[in-house]
Enzyme design. Sequence first.
Site, PDB file in Angstrom:
ATOM      1  N   ASN A 169      77.960  47.976  35.070  1.00 27.71           N
ATOM      2  CA  ASN A 169      77.112  47.418  34.205  1.00 27.71           C
ATOM      3  C   ASN A 169      77.308  45.445  34.351  1.00 27.71           C
ATOM      4  O   ASN A 169      78.349  45.929  34.787  1.00 27.71           O
ATOM      5  CB  ASN A 169      76.928  47.422  32.488  1.00 27.71           C
ATOM      6  CG  ASN A 169      76.858  48.982  32.619  1.00 27.71           C
ATOM      7  OD1 ASN A 169      77.702  50.083  32.574  1.00 27.71           O
ATOM      8  ND2 ASN A 169      75.619  49.010  31.919  1.00 27.71           N
ATOM      9  N   HIS A 192      72.852  47.178  35.258  1.00 26.67           N
ATOM     10  CA  HIS A 192      74.044  47.517  36.235  1.00 26.67           C
ATOM     11  C   HIS A 192      73.982  46.663  37.608  1.00 26.67           C
ATOM     12  O   HIS A 192      72.542  46.223  37.673  1.00 26.67           O
ATOM     13  CB  HIS A 192      73.650  49.475  36.823  1.00 26.67           C
ATOM     14  CG  HIS A 192      73.757  50.028  35.699  1.00 26.67           C
ATOM     15  ND1 HIS A 192      75.828  50.948  35.838  1.00 26.67           N
ATOM     16  CD2 HIS A 192      73.162  50.458  34.663  1.00 26.67           C
ATOM     17  CE1 HIS A 192      75.107  51.471  34.578  1.00 26.67           C
ATOM     18  NE2 HIS A 192      74.702  51.402  33.834  1.00 26.67           N
ATOM     19  N   CYS A 204      76.395  55.763  36.925  1.00 29.67           N
ATOM     20  CA  CYS A 204      76.099  57.560  36.437  1.00 29.67           C
ATOM     21  C   CYS A 204      76.325  57.952  37.448  1.00 29.67           C
ATOM     22  O   CYS A 204      75.761  57.762  38.775  1.00 29.67           O
ATOM     23  CB  CYS A 204      74.760  57.035  35.867  1.00 29.67           C
ATOM     24  SG  CYS A 204      73.704  58.797  34.698  1.00 29.67           S
ATOM     25  N   ARG A 213      82.456  54.813  27.469  1.00 32.09           N
ATOM     26  CA  ARG A 213      81.587  55.874  28.064  1.00 32.09           C
ATOM     27  C   ARG A 213      81.027  55.407  28.842  1.00 32.09           C
ATOM     28  O   ARG A 213      81.137  56.363  30.308  1.00 32.09           O
ATOM     29  CB  ARG A 213      80.353  55.251  26.863  1.00 32.09           C
ATOM     30  CG  ARG A 213      79.630  56.772  26.841  1.00 32.09           C
ATOM     31  CD  ARG A 213      78.690  57.267  28.319  1.00 32.09           C
ATOM     32  NE  ARG A 213      78.060  55.721  27.936  1.00 32.09           N
ATOM     33  CZ  ARG A 213      76.727  55.183  28.389  1.00 32.09           C
ATOM     34  NH1 ARG A 213      76.291  56.550  29.572  1.00 32.09           N
ATOM     35  NH2 ARG A 213      75.440  54.855  28.689  1.00 32.09           N
ATOM     36  N   ASP A 214      80.438  54.576  29.465  1.00 32.11           N
ATOM     37  CA  ASP A 214      78.932  54.179  30.632  1.00 32.11           C
ATOM     38  C   ASP A 214      80.334  54.061  31.819  1.00 32.11           C
ATOM     39  O   ASP A 214      79.657  53.951  33.300  1.00 32.11           O
ATOM     40  CB  ASP A 214      78.162  52.592  30.670  1.00 32.11           C
ATOM     41  CG  ASP A 214      76.476  53.555  31.161  1.00 32.11           C
ATOM     42  OD1 ASP A 214      76.783  53.837  32.460  1.00 32.11           O
ATOM     43  OD2 ASP A 214      76.316  52.932  31.449  1.00 32.11           O
ATOM     44  N   HIS A 250      70.020  46.381  29.542  1.00 28.18           N
ATOM     45  CA  HIS A 250      70.922  47.401  29.508  1.00 28.18           C
ATOM     46  C   HIS A 250      71.057  47.603  31.737  1.00 28.18           C
ATOM     47  O   HIS A 250      70.385  48.053  32.104  1.00 28.18           O
ATOM     48  CB  HIS A 250      70.797  48.331  29.208  1.00 28.18           C
ATOM     49  CG  HIS A 250      71.720  49.574  29.860  1.00 28.18           C
ATOM     50  ND1 HIS A 250      73.454  50.618  29.324  1.00 28.18           N
ATOM     51  CD2 HIS A 250      72.190  50.701  31.232  1.00 28.18           C
ATOM     52  CE1 HIS A 250      73.911  51.316  29.306  1.00 28.18           C
ATOM     53  NE2 HIS A 250      73.636  51.291  31.246  1.00 28.18           N
TER      54      HIS A 250
END
Length: 297
Positions: free
Chosen positions: A247, A207, A238, A13-14, A205
């Site tokens: 990430n 990055h 993002c 997803r990310d 979380h």
Amino acid sequence: MSEAVRIVEVGPRDGLQNEPRSIPAAVKIELIERLAAAGLSTIEAGSFVSPKWVPQMADSDAVLAGLRRRPGVRYPVLVPNLQGLERALAAGVDEIAVFTAASDAFNRKNINAGVDESLQRLQPVVGQALAKGLRVRAYVSTVLGCPYQGEVAPAEVVRVAQAMADMGCYEVSLGDTIGVGTPGKARALLRACAQAVGMPRLAVHFHDTRGQALANVYACLEEGVRVVDASVAGLGGCPYANGASGNVATEDLVYMLDGLGLASGVALEPLVETGRWISEQLGREPQSKLGRIRRTA
Ligand code: HMG
Ligand code: MG
């Protein structure tokens, strides 16, 4: 340090949401299945946001439909509103993740609403999801800085995290969306949030935009967090966070956890292979350190 760490794999997803070239659903499905086979027990499988905003995730319905779900593995999906919840329910998911930020400026670019408006919008989404028996996870973005407004007050992060927890989200993931944090600040923020909602309900979380992600994770592990989001091959970023990169790479995280004696249940070798495979599919080198070590055999 002892105990186990749960990794939330966000690569599908990310990691993929910002890819410019279209990735076939079959590749996304294979990625998720390989990650599950490597031992990841929570894999964010897609995103039911507006396809106008994030075209790469437009086929999440097809991905979920084609996925062979393994018993014991959770496949949450991102949901921004009631329309997304409908799609998630139709796809037969049992867990969703809702998201907002601690910065009005970022939220306006990302979800077209300020912080308070977004919390109001999420209230019925979370309420209806819980009523349908779904688990609901939450993200708070820009916790250590915003690409548009700069500084973000820790008290505001605590307020938003508390609001998400109060809505009934079982876990709140603190997102350093643009990778500006450093270990001291990350640790202090985690401590402040833990005072409000309790450490067992928090995840981190990070990055890796400025190379700080693994150091930040380490500081937060020392502080007591035991849920860490990561992205295989360090994929991602993002679309509404200028300059954001992937990430912390799951391979590098697992290597560190193994060295610390913190069990993650993930087998390193198939994970590294998966990172190399998806990077090949995307036509680039893995962003993880481990994926770049040349095979000797
Ligand atoms: P909006 O334009 O204000 O909403 O977007 P709208 O209700 O006016 O909808 C616009 C159009 O989208 C309409 O279509 C809706 O039907 C459609 P039209 O009438 O024009 O044909 N639509 C949808 N279609 C399918 N599924 C839906 C859906 N919702 C609306 N769920 C909205 C508001 C929130 C929808 C939009 O801004 C959006 O989808 N934003 C998502 C942005 C995003 O996904 N960003 C990346 C994820 S967040 C992230 O990466 C950070 C994180 O990793 C943590 C960290 O690192 O910090 C989680
Ligand atoms: Mg993210």
